[in-house]
Design an enzyme around this catalytic site. Structure first.
Site, PDB file in Angstrom:
ATOM      1  N   LEU A  31      13.622  60.595  48.717  1.00 28.63           N
ATOM      2  CA  LEU A  31      14.711  59.640  49.362  1.00 28.63           C
ATOM      3  C   LEU A  31      13.986  58.507  49.829  1.00 28.63           C
ATOM      4  CD1 LEU A  31      17.122  62.112  51.155  1.00 28.63           C
ATOM      5  CD2 LEU A  31      17.282  61.510  48.600  1.00 28.63           C
ATOM      6  N   HIS A  32      14.606  57.607  49.360  1.00 27.02           N
ATOM      7  CA  HIS A  32      14.037  56.096  49.818  1.00 27.02           C
ATOM      8  C   HIS A  32      15.389  55.153  50.168  1.00 27.02           C
ATOM      9  CE1 HIS A  32      15.725  54.846  45.764  1.00 27.02           C
ATOM     10  NE2 HIS A  32      15.216  55.793  45.327  1.00 27.02           N
ATOM     11  N   HIS A  35      18.734  55.245  48.470  1.00 24.95           N
ATOM     12  CA  HIS A  35      19.533  56.607  48.999  1.00 24.95           C
ATOM     13  C   HIS A  35      20.245  56.336  50.046  1.00 24.95           C
ATOM     14  CE1 HIS A  35      16.453  58.296  46.083  1.00 24.95           C
ATOM     15  NE2 HIS A  35      17.506  58.781  45.508  1.00 24.95           N
ATOM     16  N   MET A 182      13.822  50.135  44.118  1.00 30.15           N
ATOM     17  CA  MET A 182      13.448  51.313  44.679  1.00 30.15           C
ATOM     18  C   MET A 182      13.485  52.553  43.757  1.00 30.15           C
ATOM     19  SD  MET A 182      13.912  51.073  48.441  1.00 30.15           S
ATOM     20  CE  MET A 182      12.999  49.575  49.504  1.00 30.15           C
TER      21      MET A 182
HETATM   22  P1  AMP Z   1      18.314  59.881  41.885  1.00 31.64           P
HETATM   23  O1  AMP Z   1      17.727  60.528  43.227  1.00 31.64           O
HETATM   24  O2  AMP Z   1      17.162  58.797  41.312  1.00 31.64           O
HETATM   25  O3  AMP Z   1      19.001  60.738  40.935  1.00 31.64           O
HETATM   26  O4  AMP Z   1      19.138  58.877  42.575  1.00 31.64           O
HETATM   27  C1  AMP Z   1      20.276  59.312  43.192  1.00 31.64           C
HETATM   28  C2  AMP Z   1      21.336  58.089  43.332  1.00 31.64           C
HETATM   29  O5  AMP Z   1      20.512  57.218  43.999  1.00 31.64           O
HETATM   30  C3  AMP Z   1      21.783  57.524  42.045  1.00 31.64           C
HETATM   31  O6  AMP Z   1      23.076  57.203  42.323  1.00 31.64           O
HETATM   32  C4  AMP Z   1      20.824  56.612  41.923  1.00 31.64           C
HETATM   33  O7  AMP Z   1      21.721  55.349  40.953  1.00 31.64           O
HETATM   34  C5  AMP Z   1      20.910  55.916  43.329  1.00 31.64           C
HETATM   35  N1  AMP Z   1      19.821  54.946  43.313  1.00 31.64           N
HETATM   36  C6  AMP Z   1      18.397  55.254  42.990  1.00 31.64           C
HETATM   37  N2  AMP Z   1      17.596  54.217  43.360  1.00 31.64           N
HETATM   38  C7  AMP Z   1      18.411  53.225  43.924  1.00 31.64           C
HETATM   39  C8  AMP Z   1      18.227  51.914  44.313  1.00 31.64           C
HETATM   40  N3  AMP Z   1      16.890  51.395  44.195  1.00 31.64           N
HETATM   41  N4  AMP Z   1      19.194  51.105  44.685  1.00 31.64           N
HETATM   42  C9  AMP Z   1      20.523  51.885  44.890  1.00 31.64           C
HETATM   43  N5  AMP Z   1      20.828  52.957  44.429  1.00 31.64           N
HETATM   44  C10 AMP Z   1      19.772  53.821  44.003  1.00 31.64           C
END
Ligand code: AMP
Length: 292
Positions: A31-32, A35, A182
């Site tokens: 997570l960043h 998230h 991110m």
């Molecule tokens: P992931 O863990 O990469 O599957 O992402 C989980 C959720 O976080 C998804 O809805 C992504 O679109 C969102 N997400 C990932 N990176 C970002 C970011 N930099 N800014 C905003 N939402 C993000």
């Protein structure tokens, strides 16, 4: 207190006393701040927030991408607790796909271009897992990042077509100071690649700037982005797109909401980013210039 549950039964028990509406943030962990922003909004808009941490094998089209996807569950749970998430659902693969699982949710046209074309099967995996998670959580609202713009469109289409009552909400992309979106995958970048990766956002910003000052030729924007990416030797372009913002069909002329998007490899790390080409809500479009 953040409650961590791992099985469908534990999740059902934890949700038994949950106040509605329930806001859901689905993640693959590592997570960043992107998230965190989703969790914070879910938390602000709903009395109960649920986050899921599940690296979904069905949405990876390359086995090595799945096995090398970064994982640190202990740290992720701390971040969820820090964001006051009520319930973290962190199942194993068998819990989501039990023995005999044999259904795929496959979304139509909007899932075909861009990431759908570049990563066969990817959106089938996404739509299938999200349908399961929406149902298991009984989510009233689910929060997704604009960074994965096509993913949001695919999930909206899926929820509408399958009469799933979860409202799908998209939130802005959270960026590093140099503009790099991110992403959990950024951890794989070498220091040189990390520095080079800032070019993605620079290219998208240039396209946005040209569009906002009146450029309506999609090809002009594509070549502008291609030229900027070409100036970065470590950037290996997968696709450069200027597409209709509702259908994701490639455009010749921009005459409505559009989306500029890029997929670029830096070494073995593939990054995506996008920039909507549309007026933010509440603004007046620039005056039309009529020839003649
Ligand atoms: P992931 O863990 O990469 O599957 O992402 C989980 C959720 O976080 C998804 O809805 C992504 O679109 C969102 N997400 C990932 N990176 C970002 C970011 N930099 N800014 C905003 N939402 C993000």
């Amino acid at each position: 207190m953040t409650e961590v549950v791992r099985t469908r039964t534990e999740l059902r028990a934890a949700l038994g006393h949950a106040a509605r509406p329930i806001g859901l943030v689905t993640t693959m962990g590592w997570l960043h701040d992107g998230h965190r922003a989703l969790m914070r909004t879910a938390r602000a808009e709903n009395p109960t927030t649920v986050a899921t941490i599940f690296v979904n094998p069905r949405q990876f089209n390359e086995a090595s991408d799945y096995t090398q996807y970064p994982r640190n569950e202990a740290r992720d749970i701390e971040i969820c607790a820090d964001e006051a998430v009520d319930i973290v659902f962190a199942p194993n693969v068998e819990e989501i796909y039990p023995d005999g699982f044999d259904t795929t949710v496959s979304v139509g046209a909007v899932a075909q271009p861009l990431e759908g074309a570049a990563r066969p099967g990817h959106f089938d995996g996404v739509a299938t897992v999200v349908a399961i998670l929406f149902d298991l959580v009984g989510a009233d609202r689910a929060y997704f990042g604009q960074k994965d713009a096509q993913q949001v469109m695919v999930i909206r289409q899926m929820a509408r077509d399958l009469a799933i009552g979860t409202e799908v909400i998209s939130l802005p992309t959270i960026r590093e100071t140099d503009g790099l979106a991110m992403s959990s995958r950024n951890v794989h970048l070498s220091p040189d690649e990390r520095q080079a990766a800032g070019v993605l956002h620079r290219a998208l910003e240039a396209a946005h700037e040209a569009w906002s000052t009146g450029e309506r030729s999609a090809d002009a924007l594509r070549s502008m982005m291609r030229d900027i990416l070409a100036g970065e030797p470590l950037a290996d372009v997968d696709y450069i797109s200027v597409a209709d913002g509702r259908t994701l069909r490639e455009l010749e002329t921009i005459d409505g909401p559009a989306l500029a998007s890029l997929a670029v490899r830096f070494g073995s790390t593939r990054l995506i980013d996008n920039e909507p080409l549309e007026e933010p809500p509440g603004t007046t479009p620039p005056p039309q210039v009529y020839g003649g």
